[in-house]
Each structure stands twice: as C-alpha cells, then as structure tokens.
Enzyme design. Structure first.
Site, PDB file in Angstrom:
ATOM      1  CG  ASP A   1     -12.985  -8.473   1.511  1.00 32.77           C
ATOM      2  OD1 ASP A   1     -12.805  -7.590   0.645  1.00 32.77           O
ATOM      3  OD2 ASP A   1     -12.605  -8.349   2.687  1.00 32.77           O
TER       4      ASP A   1
ATOM      5  CD  GLU B   1      -2.817  -1.311   2.365  1.00 29.55           C
ATOM      6  OE1 GLU B   1      -2.771  -0.425   3.234  1.00 29.55           O
ATOM      7  OE2 GLU B   1      -3.592  -2.277   2.423  1.00 29.55           O
TER       8      GLU B   1
ATOM      9  CG  HIS C   1     -10.080  -5.415   0.450  1.00 32.66           C
ATOM     10  ND1 HIS C   1     -10.357  -6.528   1.210  1.00 32.66           N
ATOM     11  CD2 HIS C   1      -8.766  -5.136   0.634  1.00 32.66           C
ATOM     12  CE1 HIS C   1      -9.252  -6.900   1.846  1.00 32.66           C
ATOM     13  NE2 HIS C   1      -8.266  -6.086   1.513  1.00 32.66           N
TER      14      HIS C   1
ATOM     15  CD  GLU D   1      -4.897  -7.670   1.686  1.00 34.96           C
ATOM     16  OE1 GLU D   1      -5.768  -6.905   2.157  1.00 34.96           O
ATOM     17  OE2 GLU D   1      -3.679  -7.446   1.794  1.00 34.96           O
TER      18      GLU D   1
ATOM     19  CG  ASN E   1      -0.786  -6.949  -1.384  1.00 34.91           C
ATOM     20  OD1 ASN E   1      -1.414  -7.525  -2.283  1.00 34.91           O
ATOM     21  ND2 ASN E   1      -1.253  -6.817  -0.154  1.00 34.91           N
TER      22      ASN E   1
END
Ligand code: 9MR
Length: 450
Positions: A271, A161, A240, A269, A203
């Site tokens: 979702d 990030e 996400h 990750e 990432n």
C-alpha cells in the site's frame, strides 16, 4: 514427513495443449489485446496479483465483485494469525479463515497463508509463555495449521517481522526470539514437514531499501538458510509506503539481491499512501520493479478499497471507497500490460490458440521423493473441466495427491479436475498436487479442456 536433503530443487515445466495448425507464443500483451484486470494482466508474465481479504467483508457485494474480477491470489488479513487459529492452547479455530480460503478456491484463486509464527497477534495464553514450553507450543501451532491447510496454500509466511527496526540489523526481541536464535529455522522445518507443497516465506516490513540495516539483516539470514539447507523458498517484502517511508530508489535492487540468493520474492502487503498522479507513479514503479525481476512472483495489495485499508486515512489502495478504479489502478494495469521478465517457474504460451488451458509444474525434491504442484491456467476463455497428462520417469510412483483424480500411479498419468476446481475463469488458475517416491525430473505436463 521429513526432508532428507539439504537442497530444494524447483523445476518448472510448462506444456500446453497443442491444437492442430495453430501455435504462437505470447509473453506480453500488446495494446491491441491488453488484458483488462490486474490478475489477467499479471498472468501474461506468469505472475499473480493478490489482495488481503477480511472475512467479515465477504457479504459486501461491491467488495466481492472487485475481488472476483481483479485478483487471483488472496491473503487473509487477520484470520490465519495465531490468535485467530489457536485462541486457546490446543484448540484450533478455522471458521473465518476457511470462509476466505473456500471463497478464493471456489473462484479459482490461490491463497497466501499469513502467518504461522509472529511476535504480534499471539493469543493471550501464548503471550504469557517463554522458553521451551513456548518453543513447543509454537512448533505445534505451525505443524497443526500448516497440516490443516496442506495442499491449499501457495506460500506461507512462516515467520513474520522477526527483525528489529533501526540500525542494528539484529533480531527483534520477543518471547519467541528468547527461546533461542534458531526458532525461525525450527519453524521453517516444521512447516516444510507439514506441507511440503507450500512455498515457505520469511515476511517483513522496512526491508525495501537495500541500504537499510534491517534489509541487510534479513538478507544475511536468508543467505545463511540457503547455505545450510534450511527450507526457505521465498522472501516477502510487505512494502507499506508513505511519506515517512517512501518507495526507495533502490527497490528493484533489493528485489534482485534477494532473488539472486535463489529464493522467490513476493510483494506481500503493498500500500502507498497518497493520491492522484504521484501515488499512481509510485505504484507504477513498484509494479515495474517486480516485472523486471524474474523471480518476483507477484504482488499483493493490502486491501481492496481505500476504506478497507488498515491505514484508510492515507487512501493507500487502488480503488476508492466507492469501489472505483483510481489513477493508481490504471498505472498498475498499464505497467502489467507493458510486460516484463518471465519468471523462471512459468512460461506462458498459447499454442492452442486463444482458448484451451496450460499446465505448469513446480517440484520440491529431496533425496528419494518430491512434491509436485501443477498449475492449470485457462486461456482467454473460461473452461469447465480439464485433464492434465504427464509421464513419470521409470521407477517413480505417486504416493498421494490432492485436488485431482488420477488414472494410475506410474508411467503416463492422466489427472482430471475434481468437483470444485473444474471451472476456471479466463486467465485464472487452479492447482493440484501430488507427492511421489523417486524423482520428478523432466515431467512435462500438458493440458486439455473438457
Ligand atoms: O491489516 C491488519 C489489521 O487489520 C490488524 O489490525 C493489524 C494488527 O496487527 O494487522 C494488520 O496487518 C498487518 C500484517 O498482518 C503484517 N504486516 C503489517 C500489517 C499492517 O499492520
């Protein structure tokens, strides 16, 4: 160890046990023999299916049962972050991370490391630092943690990030960024030196839409790293999603563009908030996008049950709070079983018939040396021991190895499992690795059980 070449060569070779009289390549399951777990279904195209795991949930039997049954890759949700692993400067703490790594490896699962350097979740002592002291502390952290887990990590999120949201496409301001724009490549070089066998990833989130400035910013950095030989092997798209940040229409394009730079892409990750068929179709699209991109190595969801999620109220995962499979689970499984491209690093064949094992090597080479990682995958039956045979080119010597015993250091070498990695469940994998001097060109491992 220092890499002397600017290029990293990844070679993938696959060889299999050939039993007399049988031999058929199977690249995707048909509905007649569709695999019934996420990991087994993903493995049909050489991919993994992973989840984030929290150490404190490893005593929850429902959680562990689903984990063991469905997933073959594990990410520590918080336990490998900087605040967890170096709570006081120079004092490292691996207890909770080790619980996750050991549980995963005992089950033949691989581990994604998350994360070595990040502006967030820094321990308080690091939050207070700036400048060259911080740069040194960060590099020491990367070196220490990657060295501690050397040989056990499939891929590290080396930097997490580091780009700003919004329209700038620029780096995010942080104490790490203020140490100099080259902090990211410095972290990657330190990670490569500490664990040459791990893939090294950048990432981030909100990098899923190809048209977004942040995506473009990350893309330009990766392009620059590749052109200058900075060691980077993969890009993680956190993915996400929710109604404010839906799965973009060009998601597959984004995966493909990054892959075209010569890096692996990993959905790290995932979702998606929602419910029912709408949520299921979104999960299906993401899965299909990965399957359509040869260098998309696998998918990790950010938790097991909805109640395990950092966004529990958005019910964004594949299992409900009771551990039951949701429509989203069925959509992902169907998509995985429908097959897709085969990643260049892996080909799945079953010449040994339904049982046996396969072995595939991926190699990081530099001038005069290499690290080979060999993945051993069980066929449709569990195995309780394995032997991998490969022939090294003349003049090549093994200088170190992990997770396997070997018969010698040159020529044809037999590698056998050690105590903890001989048992591999059906369709699951384990890995061993070795470092060599010389070249690994043309090595073709074959696998036999027993
Ligand atoms: O899921 C993690 C949650 O338990 C933590 O409280 C949070 C703290 O920052 O981090 C969550 O995981 C994040 C991941 O490490 C990086 N990408 C975003 C994830 C969700 O915030």
């Amino acid at each position: 160890m220092k890499l002397t070449s600017t290029s990293v060569l990844r070679i993938a070779l696959v060889s299999t046990l050939v039993a007399a009289g049988t031999g058929a390549a199977v690249l995707a399951a048909t509905s007649a023999n569709a695999a019934t777990t996420l990991a087994a279904s993903a493995a049909q195209t050489g991919r993994y299916f992973g989840t984030a795991v929290a150490a404190h949930k490893l005593s929850d039997s429902t959680y562990v049962n689903i984990l063991n049954r469905e997933f073959d890759m594990v990410t520590a949700e918080n336990e490998m972050k900087m605040d967890a692993t170096e709570p006081n400067q120079g004092q490292f703490s691996y207890g909770n991370a080790d619980r996750i790594v050991n549980q995963a490896r005992a089950q033949g699962k691989r581990v994604r490391g998350h994360a070595l350097a990040w502006h967030s979740q820094q321990p308080p002592w690091m939050q207070r630092m700036e400048g060259s002291g911080l740069r040194q502390a960060m590099l020491n952290h990367v070196t220490q943690v990657a060295t501690y887990y050397r040989g056990k990590i499939y891929a590290w999120d080396v930097v997490n990030e580091a780009f700003a949201d919004g329209s700038s496409g620029a780096r995010r301001d942080s104490n790490l960024q203020r140490t100099g724009n080259d902090w990211i490549e410095a972290a990657f070089r330190a990670a490569r030196a500490a664990d040459p066998g791990a893939k090294l990833c950048y990432n981030d989130y909100n990098t899923d839409d190809w048209s977004h400035a942040k995506t473009q910013g990350v893309y330009r950095m990766v392009q620059d790293f590749k052109s200058r030989g900075v060691p980077i092997d993969c890009v993680g798209l956190q993915s996400h999603f929710n109604s404010a940040s839906p799965v973009p229409g060009n998601y597959q394009t984004t995966l493909q563009r990054f892959a075209d730079l010569g890096v692996e892409v990993q959905i790290t990750e995932l979702d998606i908030e929602g419910s029912g068929q709408t949520q299921a179709e979104n999960f299906r699209r993401v899965t299909q996008a990965c399957l359509a991109v040869a260098r998309c190595a696998g998918i990790t969801v950010w938790g097991i049950r909805d109640s395990d999620s950092w966004r529990a109220s958005g019910t964004p995962l594949l299992f409900d709070s009771g551990g039951n499979k949701k429509a989203a689970y069925n959509a992902v499984l169907e998509a995985l079983n429908a097959g897709g491209t085969t990643p260049p690093t892996t080909t799945t064949t079953t010449p040994g018939g339904p049982t046996g094992c396969t072995a595939a090597a991926s190699v990081n080479s530099w001038n005069g040396g290499f690290v080979a990682t060999v993945k051993v995958t069980a066929g449709s039956s569990a195995i309780s021991g394995w032997r991998v045979t490969l022939t090294l080119p003349p003049g090549t010597t093994v200088v170190g190895a992990w997770n396997a015993e070997r018969s010698g250091d040159s020529g044809t070498v037999d590698w056998t499992n050690v105590g903890h990695n001989g048992s591999v469940a059906a369709g699951q994998s384990t890995e061993f690795g070795f470092q060599g001097s010389g070249t690994a060109e043309g090595i073709t491992p074959s696998c036999a059980t027993g």
